[in-house]
Motif scaffolding. Structure first.
Motif, PDB file in Angstrom:
ATOM      1  N   TRP A 128     -13.032 -41.791   2.070  1.00 51.67           N
ATOM      2  CA  TRP A 128     -13.731 -41.747   0.782  1.00 51.67           C
ATOM      3  C   TRP A 128     -12.879 -41.075  -0.293  1.00 51.67           C
ATOM      4  O   TRP A 128     -12.867 -41.514  -1.450  1.00 51.67           O
ATOM      5  CB  TRP A 128     -15.073 -41.048   0.937  1.00 51.67           C
ATOM      6  N   LEU A 147     -10.451 -43.684  -1.585  1.00 53.78           N
ATOM      7  CA  LEU A 147     -11.077 -44.704  -2.426  1.00 53.78           C
ATOM      8  C   LEU A 147     -11.421 -44.164  -3.806  1.00 53.78           C
ATOM      9  O   LEU A 147     -11.185 -44.832  -4.819  1.00 53.78           O
ATOM     10  CB  LEU A 147     -12.343 -45.252  -1.762  1.00 53.78           C
ATOM     11  N   THR A 148     -11.981 -42.986  -3.875  1.00 57.29           N
ATOM     12  CA  THR A 148     -12.422 -42.464  -5.167  1.00 57.29           C
ATOM     13  C   THR A 148     -11.262 -41.961  -6.017  1.00 57.29           C
ATOM     14  O   THR A 148     -11.392 -41.848  -7.236  1.00 57.29           O
ATOM     15  CB  THR A 148     -13.457 -41.342  -4.978  1.00 57.29           C
ATOM     16  N   ASN A 170     -19.398 -55.042  -3.881  1.00 58.13           N
ATOM     17  CA  ASN A 170     -18.136 -54.833  -3.192  1.00 58.13           C
ATOM     18  C   ASN A 170     -17.565 -56.219  -2.894  1.00 58.13           C
ATOM     19  O   ASN A 170     -18.053 -56.934  -2.014  1.00 58.13           O
ATOM     20  CB  ASN A 170     -18.354 -54.057  -1.892  1.00 58.13           C
ATOM     21  N   ILE A 215     -11.832 -52.831  -2.643  1.00 63.01           N
ATOM     22  CA  ILE A 215     -11.100 -51.717  -2.039  1.00 63.01           C
ATOM     23  C   ILE A 215      -9.855 -52.204  -1.300  1.00 63.01           C
ATOM     24  O   ILE A 215      -9.019 -51.397  -0.898  1.00 63.01           O
ATOM     25  CB  ILE A 215     -11.994 -50.867  -1.115  1.00 63.01           C
ATOM     26  N   GLU A 217     -15.743 -52.144   4.581  1.00 65.67           N
ATOM     27  CA  GLU A 217     -16.344 -52.278   3.258  1.00 65.67           C
ATOM     28  C   GLU A 217     -17.823 -51.909   3.257  1.00 65.67           C
ATOM     29  O   GLU A 217     -18.316 -51.326   2.284  1.00 65.67           O
ATOM     30  CB  GLU A 217     -16.119 -53.690   2.739  1.00 65.67           C
ATOM     31  N   ALA A 257     -17.888 -48.297   3.084  1.00 67.50           N
ATOM     32  CA  ALA A 257     -17.631 -47.876   1.700  1.00 67.50           C
ATOM     33  C   ALA A 257     -18.886 -48.020   0.847  1.00 67.50           C
ATOM     34  O   ALA A 257     -19.162 -47.160  -0.014  1.00 67.50           O
ATOM     35  CB  ALA A 257     -16.488 -48.702   1.104  1.00 67.50           C
ATOM     36  N   CYS A 258     -19.650 -49.080   1.060  1.00 71.89           N
ATOM     37  CA  CYS A 258     -20.896 -49.272   0.312  1.00 71.89           C
ATOM     38  C   CYS A 258     -21.901 -48.169   0.628  1.00 71.89           C
ATOM     39  O   CYS A 258     -22.580 -47.651  -0.265  1.00 71.89           O
ATOM     40  CB  CYS A 258     -21.498 -50.640   0.638  1.00 71.89           C
ATOM     41  N   PRO A 316     -16.201 -47.239  -6.223  1.00 70.80           N
ATOM     42  CA  PRO A 316     -14.742 -47.173  -6.077  1.00 70.80           C
ATOM     43  C   PRO A 316     -14.065 -48.155  -7.038  1.00 70.80           C
ATOM     44  O   PRO A 316     -14.646 -49.184  -7.402  1.00 70.80           O
ATOM     45  CB  PRO A 316     -14.512 -47.599  -4.617  1.00 70.80           C
TER      46      PRO A 316
END
Length: 428
Positions: free
Chosen positions: A33, A36-37, A315, A348, A363, A366-367, A377
């Motif tokens: 995370w 990604l951020t 995403n 991403i 993914e 990530a969501c 992201p």
């Protein structure tokens, strides 16, 4: 939107209560995370094999040291890199969920996706067995005892089941680049049909081997931007030249929402819709209108009465090929109408590359984290938007955003198109 107690056909609500991630740029949920951020990229020159002479020599590799992740010497020798990724993710996801020991083994199911299975060890062993490709007739005495495991991708799911103590239904889903989404979708159905009370679902792939690179080189699908590997993955950018291979894994713990609430579990999100479609058209080609992906999106949303205006973030598959980026842009417009121009979208893969079958699960993880942290992201390396991709693709920098409902999509060779809708846990 308030999610009803059950889906319209009376099926139970399903929560995500645990996450395990192995990804380029860092091992574990926090490192994933953070990458990604920050908008940082984990793409670099290939180091896992000698890529001299290849058209594309860039990839997103995981800095993965199995002994540091708790794997035993026997597991390290026996298991392919993809299986090692998956095993670490299973253990981490179960620990994260706090569900260990609470569900009878026969009520635990496993659904694991992979596009290319144990490619790395399979290729390594063939090279040894054939003396570098010199011999057509080989001596099986040189074959390692675990070669069968490398040939059969289902052994990854079997290893996951062993790690989870799962004696319920176990499956390996291999639908190419949508396998990570489809494996979670299959796990969802196991809970719907009451075949399990807990499902370990996710995907793993470690495709960074000469044979995989050569295959994508042959069709010119991967980026040849070898002199600038950090910026080689450029989804939706006018100057993109193809996707960047990656590797990794993600595993989710899925359980019925009522069960999760009863034990006071942390809920990352609720899966409220899943659908998949095929274009029945071409092994690698996509129709420009995005009709099949749009159909998957529409059906996934309809399963729980989700309207276009309910979607707060998309995403994207966002592989970084012109064909795919334009195809899914058309699909978003076709399925969401005017809302497609209003909702933020990002890929991403711009940061962690395309890990084939694993990426869909990564993914979705990530969501779930985007919903938890209320952050979208970014799409890294997006400096010159393709005019044909005219949506809000969140360039370069993460965006704070109120998120209650997100959509994740996947597109794979063979014409596979999948879509999943995930709702915010606290809004469930």
């Amino acid at each position: 939107m308030t999610t009803p107690a059950t889906l319209r056909n009376g099926r139970p609500r399903v929560a995500i209560t645990g996450l395990g991630v192995v990804a380029p740029g860092g091992i574990g949920v926090k490192a994933f995370w953070d990458l990604l951020t920050s908008g940082r990229t984990a793409t670099r020159s290939i180091s896992l094999f000698d890529a001299t002479g290849f058209r594309s020599r860039v990839a997103a590799e995981c800095d993965f040291y199995p002994e540091e992740e708790g794997l035993s010497p026997q597991e390290i020798r026996r298991l392919d890199r993809a299986a090692q990724f998956g095993l670490v993710c299973v253990r981490d996801a179960i620990a994260d969920s706090g569900v260990a020991g609470l569900v009878p083994p026969e009520r635990i199911g496993v659904s694991i996706g992979s596009a290319v299975g144990c490619t790395m060890r399979l290729e390594d062993e063939y090279v040894v067995l054939s003396n570098g490709g010199e011999k057509w007739l080989v001596d099986p005495a040189y074959l390692v005892p675990h070669a069968y495991d490398y040939m059969v991708p289902s052994t990854i799911a079997a290893e996951a089941a062993r790690a989870a103590g799962a004696e319920g239904p176990v499956a390996l889903i291999s639908t190419g680049c949508t396998a990570g989404l489809d494996s979670i979708g299959h796990g969802l159905r196991l809970l719907y049909e009451n075949s399990a009370d807990l499902v370990i679902a996710g995907a793993a792939d470690a495709p960074l081997s000469p044979i995989t690179a050569a295959c994508f080189d042959a069709i010119k699908a991967t980026s040849p931007d070898n002199d600038d590997p950090e910026h080689a993955s450029r989804p939706f950018d006018l100057n993109r030249h193809g996707f960047v291979l990656g590797e990794g894994a993600a595993v989710l713990v899925l359980e019925r929402l009522d069960d999760a609430r009863a034990r006071g579990a942390r809920i990352y999100g609720e899966i409220v819709g899943f659908a998949s479609r095929s274009n029945a058209f071409h092994m690698t080609g996509l129709k420009p209108d995005g009709r099949e992906m749009a159909e998957a999106i529409t059906v996934a949303m309809a399963q729980n009465g989700v309207a276009p205006e309910d979607i707060d973030y998309i995403n994207a598959h966002g592989s970084g090929t012109k064909q795919n980026d334009r195809h899914e842009t058309a699909a978003f417009k076709r399925s969401l109408g005017q809302r497609a121009y209003e909702v933020p979208v990002s890929s991403i893969k711009s940061m962690i590359g395309h890990s084939l079958g694993a990426i869909g699960s990564i993914e979705v993880a990530a969501c779930a984290l985007a919903l938890t942290h209320q952050v979208v992201p970014p799409t890294a390396n997006l400096h010159t938007p393709d005019p044909e991709c005219d949506l809000d693709y969140v360039p370069l920098t993460a965006r704070d955003q109120e998120l209650d409902m997100v959509l994740s999509v996947g597109s794979g060779f063979g014409g596979f198109q999948s879509a999943m809708v995930v709702a915010r846990g606290s809004a469930a």
